[in-house]
Design a protein around this motif. Structure first.
Motif, mmCIF file in Angstrom:
data_model
loop_
_atom_site.group_PDB
_atom_site.id
_atom_site.type_symbol
_atom_site.label_atom_id
_atom_site.label_comp_id
_atom_site.label_asym_id
_atom_site.label_seq_id
_atom_site.Cartn_x
_atom_site.Cartn_y
_atom_site.Cartn_z
ATOM 1 N N HIS A 42 0.816 -1.219 0.000
ATOM 2 C CA HIS A 42 0.000 0.000 0.000
ATOM 3 C C HIS A 42 0.852 1.273 0.000
ATOM 4 O O HIS A 42 0.426 2.296 -0.539
ATOM 5 C CB HIS A 42 -0.942 0.013 1.207
ATOM 6 N N VAL A 43 2.042 1.206 0.603
ATOM 7 C CA VAL A 43 2.892 2.401 0.643
ATOM 8 C C VAL A 43 3.907 2.407 -0.503
ATOM 9 O O VAL A 43 4.813 3.237 -0.523
ATOM 10 C CB VAL A 43 3.623 2.535 2.005
ATOM 11 N N GLY A 44 3.740 1.486 -1.454
ATOM 12 C CA GLY A 44 4.556 1.502 -2.663
ATOM 13 C C GLY A 44 5.790 0.627 -2.636
ATOM 14 O O GLY A 44 6.574 0.625 -3.599
ATOM 15 N N GLU A 45 6.003 -0.141 -1.574
ATOM 16 C CA GLU A 45 7.174 -1.019 -1.496
ATOM 17 C C GLU A 45 6.817 -2.404 -2.057
ATOM 18 O O GLU A 45 6.786 -3.409 -1.337
ATOM 19 C CB GLU A 45 7.660 -1.118 -0.049
ATOM 20 N N HIS A 46 6.543 -2.445 -3.361
ATOM 21 C CA HIS A 46 6.040 -3.664 -3.980
ATOM 22 C C HIS A 46 7.056 -4.804 -3.925
ATOM 23 O O HIS A 46 6.705 -5.957 -3.627
ATOM 24 C CB HIS A 46 5.650 -3.382 -5.436
ATOM 25 N N ASN A 47 8.296 -4.511 -4.245
ATOM 26 C CA ASN A 47 9.308 -5.569 -4.253
ATOM 27 C C ASN A 47 9.552 -6.118 -2.856
ATOM 28 O O ASN A 47 9.739 -7.330 -2.677
ATOM 29 C CB ASN A 47 10.613 -5.041 -4.858
ATOM 30 N N GLY A 48 9.562 -5.240 -1.857
ATOM 31 C CA GLY A 48 9.745 -5.696 -0.479
ATOM 32 C C GLY A 48 8.608 -6.595 -0.030
ATOM 33 O O GLY A 48 8.830 -7.600 0.656
ATOM 34 N N ALA A 49 7.384 -6.240 -0.421
ATOM 35 C CA ALA A 49 6.221 -7.062 -0.077
ATOM 36 C C ALA A 49 6.338 -8.443 -0.713
ATOM 37 O O ALA A 49 6.073 -9.469 -0.064
ATOM 38 C CB ALA A 49 4.947 -6.370 -0.548
#
Length: 280
Positions: A57-64
């Motif tokens: 949701h906060v834009g950290e797609h790769n980390g997720a």
């Protein structure tokens, strides 16, 4: 918050706080709370999933993605883990990478209707319409009867030009949402007014009868809600084109006159910026 203050070492309280903040759409604060819950109990899968969702949701797609793939590498392949991993990939435009995740979920949990529904959604995005239809039939076989499933099934039938079948077998609100989705897909780029009118007219007339007419009107109103939500980015010319479409439609469907009035107000406000127009 009080529980966290009294027992700050209890991960369940931090997780609950994160859920409350998530409901309030305070995603950065929710992420911080879920991270604390994960620190206190890193082996609780729900903590890891919640962190991954908030990272997305906060834009950290790769980390997720990395967090959830870490669970999979540890052999934790529950429906929730795989559905969230596939969902994050799908929502971030990586549909091809999402597909094998959902396929694995369907292999591991063949009796889970939710898994088949997720797989159908992914195939639909990829244009694999017939395969998506087969997946949704599998979901229906396991007694799926929720709004989300109906909407996916409706989109599949629409894509196959089986609008009449959809109208006869699905609830009116599901059909209305299908109309809305079709309109947003087909008008995603600026179009001349005559092309816009042709799109709306074609969809309006593809099925005879009052049931379809009511669903079409519902879809148009939902579409207007979408247009209103994008008002800041919309151009006056674009809004005027939609107003012209509604003028043509309301001449034959008086129930859409109110929609035309709403668009006219939006056009006038866009041109002048005078907030008093909204109070008329």
């Amino acid at each position: 918050t009080r529980a966290v203050q009294l027992e700050p070492e209890q991960d369940v309280y931090w997780h609950t706080k994160g859920e409350v903040l998530e409901e309030l759409h305070r995603h950065n604060e929710a992420l911080a709370a879920f991270l604390e819950a994960k620190r206190l109990d890193p082996n609780d899968t729900s903590n890891v999933i919640s962190v991954a969702k908030m990272m997305f949701h906060v834009g950290e797609h790769n980390g997720a993605e990395r967090l959830l793939r870490g669970l999979v590498r540890r052999g934790i392949t529950t429906p929730e883990v795989l559905a969230n991993l596939g969902g994050i990939l799908l929502a971030s435009g990586r549909s091809r990478r999402a597909l094998p995740v959902f396929e694995e979920a369907s292999r591991l949990f063949p009796h889970d209707a939710f898994v088949w529904l997720k797989l159908a959604k992914c195939r639909l995005v990829l244009g694999e319409t017939m395969a998506a239809l087969a997946d949704i039939e599998r979901a229906k076989a396991f007694a799926i009867d929720d709004l989300d499933g109906g909407r996916v099934f409706c989109r599949i039938l629409f894509r196959l030009n089986r609008h009449e079948e959809a109208c006869k077998t699905l609830p009116s609100d599901v059909i209305a949402h299908g109309v809305f989705h079709e309109l947003t897909e087909r008008t995603s780029q600026p179009l001349p007014t005559d092309e816009l009118i042709a799109i709306f007219r074609e969809l309006q007339s593809c099925v005879d009868g009052d049931a379809w007419a009511a669903a079409f009107r519902g879809g148009v109103w939902e579409y207007l809600g979408f247009v209103a939500a994008q008002f800041k980015e919309a151009s006056a010319d674009g809004l005027l084109a939609i107003s012209d479409v509604l003028a043509e439609l309301s001449a034959r469907m008086p129930a859409l006159t109110g929609a035309k009035t709403l668009l006219d107000v939006m056009v006038r406000y866009k041109k002048s910026g005078d907030q008093r127009i909204l109070l008329e």
